[in-house]
Design an enzyme around this catalytic site. Structure first.
Site, PDB file in Angstrom:
ATOM      1  N   GLY A 164       0.840  -1.206   0.000  1.00  0.00           N
ATOM      2  CA  GLY A 164       0.000   0.000   0.000  1.00  0.00           C
ATOM      3  C   GLY A 164       0.867   1.245   0.000  1.00  0.00           C
ATOM      4  O   GLY A 164       1.929   1.258   0.621  1.00  0.00           O
ATOM      5  N   ARG A 195       0.861  -4.886  -5.121  1.00  0.00           N
ATOM      6  CA  ARG A 195       0.985  -5.954  -4.114  1.00  0.00           C
ATOM      7  C   ARG A 195       1.469  -7.258  -4.756  1.00  0.00           C
ATOM      8  O   ARG A 195       1.114  -8.346  -4.332  1.00  0.00           O
ATOM      9  CB  ARG A 195      -0.345  -6.158  -3.410  1.00  0.00           C
ATOM     10  CG  ARG A 195      -0.794  -4.953  -2.591  1.00  0.00           C
ATOM     11  CD  ARG A 195      -1.925  -5.298  -1.666  1.00  0.00           C
ATOM     12  NE  ARG A 195      -2.456  -4.137  -0.982  1.00  0.00           N
ATOM     13  CZ  ARG A 195      -1.959  -3.644   0.137  1.00  0.00           C
ATOM     14  NH1 ARG A 195      -0.919  -4.222   0.711  1.00  0.00           N
ATOM     15  NH2 ARG A 195      -2.500  -2.583   0.712  1.00  0.00           N
ATOM     16  N   ASP A 245       5.668  -5.629   5.702  1.00  0.00           N
ATOM     17  CA  ASP A 245       6.123  -7.014   5.934  1.00  0.00           C
ATOM     18  C   ASP A 245       6.082  -7.889   4.677  1.00  0.00           C
ATOM     19  O   ASP A 245       6.967  -8.725   4.483  1.00  0.00           O
ATOM     20  CB  ASP A 245       5.376  -7.662   7.115  1.00  0.00           C
ATOM     21  CG  ASP A 245       3.869  -7.539   6.995  1.00  0.00           C
ATOM     22  OD1 ASP A 245       3.396  -6.851   6.057  1.00  0.00           O
ATOM     23  OD2 ASP A 245       3.157  -8.120   7.827  1.00  0.00           O
ATOM     24  N   THR A 305       4.861   1.663   6.462  1.00  0.00           N
ATOM     25  CA  THR A 305       3.446   1.336   6.589  1.00  0.00           C
ATOM     26  C   THR A 305       2.775   2.346   7.500  1.00  0.00           C
ATOM     27  O   THR A 305       3.336   2.711   8.542  1.00  0.00           O
ATOM     28  CB  THR A 305       3.153  -0.084   7.131  1.00  0.00           C
ATOM     29  OG1 THR A 305       1.770  -0.162   7.477  1.00  0.00           O
ATOM     30  CG2 THR A 305       3.973  -0.466   8.345  1.00  0.00           C
ATOM     31  N   ASP A 311       0.368   1.600   9.136  1.00  0.00           N
ATOM     32  CA  ASP A 311      -0.134   0.795  10.262  1.00  0.00           C
ATOM     33  C   ASP A 311       0.852   0.699  11.432  1.00  0.00           C
ATOM     34  O   ASP A 311       0.467   0.304  12.524  1.00  0.00           O
ATOM     35  CB  ASP A 311      -0.460  -0.629   9.787  1.00  0.00           C
ATOM     36  CG  ASP A 311      -1.590  -0.649   8.773  1.00  0.00           C
ATOM     37  OD1 ASP A 311      -2.306   0.364   8.663  1.00  0.00           O
ATOM     38  OD2 ASP A 311      -1.758  -1.675   8.083  1.00  0.00           O
ATOM     39  N   ASP A 353       3.058  -1.457  12.077  1.00  0.00           N
ATOM     40  CA  ASP A 353       3.075  -2.787  12.693  1.00  0.00           C
ATOM     41  C   ASP A 353       4.307  -3.619  12.322  1.00  0.00           C
ATOM     42  O   ASP A 353       4.307  -4.835  12.464  1.00  0.00           O
ATOM     43  CB  ASP A 353       1.785  -3.557  12.342  1.00  0.00           C
ATOM     44  CG  ASP A 353       1.601  -3.754  10.847  1.00  0.00           C
ATOM     45  OD1 ASP A 353       2.417  -3.218  10.061  1.00  0.00           O
ATOM     46  OD2 ASP A 353       0.640  -4.436  10.447  1.00  0.00           O
ATOM     47  N   ARG A 402      -4.830  -3.659  10.128  1.00  0.00           N
ATOM     48  CA  ARG A 402      -5.235  -5.034   9.845  1.00  0.00           C
ATOM     49  C   ARG A 402      -4.893  -5.971  11.003  1.00  0.00           C
ATOM     50  O   ARG A 402      -5.767  -6.639  11.542  1.00  0.00           O
ATOM     51  CB  ARG A 402      -4.518  -5.490   8.575  1.00  0.00           C
ATOM     52  CG  ARG A 402      -4.667  -6.914   8.190  1.00  0.00           C
ATOM     53  CD  ARG A 402      -3.998  -7.171   6.873  1.00  0.00           C
ATOM     54  NE  ARG A 402      -4.798  -6.658   5.772  1.00  0.00           N
ATOM     55  CZ  ARG A 402      -5.779  -7.342   5.189  1.00  0.00           C
ATOM     56  NH1 ARG A 402      -6.071  -8.555   5.594  1.00  0.00           N
ATOM     57  NH2 ARG A 402      -6.462  -6.813   4.211  1.00  0.00           N
TER      58      ARG A 402
HETATM   59  O1  F6P Z   1      -1.089  -0.129   4.138  1.00  0.00           O
HETATM   60  C1  F6P Z   1      -1.683  -1.133   4.939  1.00  0.00           C
HETATM   61  C2  F6P Z   1      -3.143  -0.965   4.886  1.00  0.00           C
HETATM   62  O2  F6P Z   1      -3.323   0.355   5.256  1.00  0.00           O
HETATM   63  C3  F6P Z   1      -4.017  -1.864   5.751  1.00  0.00           C
HETATM   64  O3  F6P Z   1      -4.359  -1.347   7.001  1.00  0.00           O
HETATM   65  C4  F6P Z   1      -5.245  -2.056   4.911  1.00  0.00           C
HETATM   66  O4  F6P Z   1      -5.887  -3.269   5.208  1.00  0.00           O
HETATM   67  C5  F6P Z   1      -4.698  -2.063   3.540  1.00  0.00           C
HETATM   68  O5  F6P Z   1      -3.600  -1.180   3.563  1.00  0.00           O
HETATM   69  C6  F6P Z   1      -5.684  -1.696   2.455  1.00  0.00           C
HETATM   70  O6  F6P Z   1      -5.012  -1.301   1.304  1.00  0.00           O
HETATM   71  P1  F6P Z   1      -5.489  -1.588  -0.205  1.00  0.00           P
HETATM   72  O7  F6P Z   1      -6.888  -1.105  -0.309  1.00  0.00           O
HETATM   73  O8  F6P Z   1      -4.527  -0.803  -1.026  1.00  0.00           O
HETATM   74  O9  F6P Z   1      -5.376  -3.050  -0.447  1.00  0.00           O
END
Ligand code: F6P
Length: 344
Positions: free
Chosen positions: A11, A72, A103, A125, A127, A129, A171
């Protein structure tokens, strides 16, 4: 002369461009050439690259997103892809790689490292995490955006005597929810680390109402789990290359239960990708810049298989293997501080 490839995976995140700029500027000092690999690992599979110059990174420091794109893509997922990656590294004459990601991206970097590719990682990130680093860049920006949203929800909640549920990203870990919830004075913070009991949540909201507080703000991380359900709530059944299902919906789920149990008007705000877009805070720009410079220094010293990390106020190298071994959960101590203000 070294030819270094840089890529951004997973992301997007505010501060990615600040890292790219720092990698390019520092490398230029060593007379190295920098190749921007397009769209994360996909660019290495498909051989999509562009040369990055001083000029191409000029003015990108405050810009959100990533100028080289992201995806991704997992090159270990489809047959033949990893062979293409190795071929392209050779074909484009890339001597070393800087992988900027979370990660998933960094676990691919680790695998490539064990296959003999000289590589270093930069933790990214919103997040927050990722293990082994106190902060990842992007997190501070996301927290600022969410805190502002909580402040804004307060005035409308109070005027209409409503419960406002704010669903935020997170997440596996509820860092954004916890930190922005504390900063914004949320009345409930629900995170993946502690499955919640909806009756307990309603009990607390009722106590507030009985005390004359006719509105409440609940911040819920997308990965929060209702105790009685014992599983995550998903927005779609689609999986990405790393096997993650798309989360989303826990905010609406909670709001419905609250309305049913308490007969109080409830509204939901899902902040979604607003948390990831736009310009990084000053803190994230500086952290991202320091990470980018440190990553190049690791390459210079041929210390591969490492990730740059923030420890105290120092940028230090840590083993990629350790960084991706488990996700970093919210500190119990921090969540306990938040709980003091829930009143339950
Ligand atoms: O970058 C991590 C994150 O923010 C997560 O918290 C979330 O689940 C995910 O990205 C969603 O991203 P996308 O819609 O780009 O798959």
């Amino acid at each position: 002369m070294k030819k270094v490839g840089v890529l951004t995976g997973g992301g997007d995140c505010p501060g990615l461009n600040a890292v790219i700029r720092a990698v390019v500027r520092t490398s230029i000092q060593y007379n190295w050439e920098i190749i921007g690999i397009k769209n994360g690992w996909r660019g290495l599979v498909e051989g999509e690259m562009e040369l990055l110059s001083d000029y191409s990174v000029s003015g990108i420091l405050p810009k959100g997103g990533t100028i080289i794109g992201t995806s991704r893509t997992n090159p270990f997922k489809r047959e033949g892809d990893i062979e293409k990656v190795l071929e392209n590294i050779k074909k484009f004459g890339i001597n070393a790689l800087v992988a900027i990601g979370g990660d998933d991206t960094l676990s691919v970097a680790l695998k490539l490292h064990t296959m003999g590719i000289p590589i270093v990682g930069v933790p990214k990130t919103i997040d927050n995490d990722l293990s082994c680093t106190e902060y990842t860049f992007g997190f501070d920006t996301a927290v600022s955006i969410v805190t502002e949203a909580i402040d804004r929800l307060h005035t409308t909640a109070e005027s209409h005597h409503r419960v406002m549920v704010l669903e935020v990203m997170g997440r596996h870990a509820g860092w954004i929810a916890t930190v922005s919830g504390i900063a914004g004075g949320a009345d409930e913070i629900l995170i993946p680390e502690e499955p919640f009991d909806i009756d307990e949540v309603c009990g607390h909201l009722k106590q507030r109402y009985d005390k004359g507080k006719k509105f409440s703000i609940i911040v819920v991380a997308e990965g929060a789990e209702p105790k009685h359900l014992g599983s995550l709530i998903f927005g779609s059944k689609e999986k990405d290359d790393f096997g993650h299902l798309r989360l989303g919906g826990v905010g609406h789920y909670i709001a419905k239960l609250i309305e049913e149990r308490m007969n109080v008007e409830t509204r939901v705000t899902v902040l979604g990708h607003v948390q990831r877009g736009g310009t990084p805070t000053a803190y994230d720009r500086v952290l991202a810049t320091r990470f980018g410079v440190a990553a190049v220094e690791l390459l210079k010293n041929e210390r591969y298989g490492k990730m740059v990390a923030l420890r105290g106020n120092k940028i230090v190298p840590v083993e990629l293997e350790e960084a991706v071994s488990q996700s970093k959960k919210v500190d119990k101590e921090l969540y306990d501080i938040a709980k003091i203000f829930f009143g339950r």
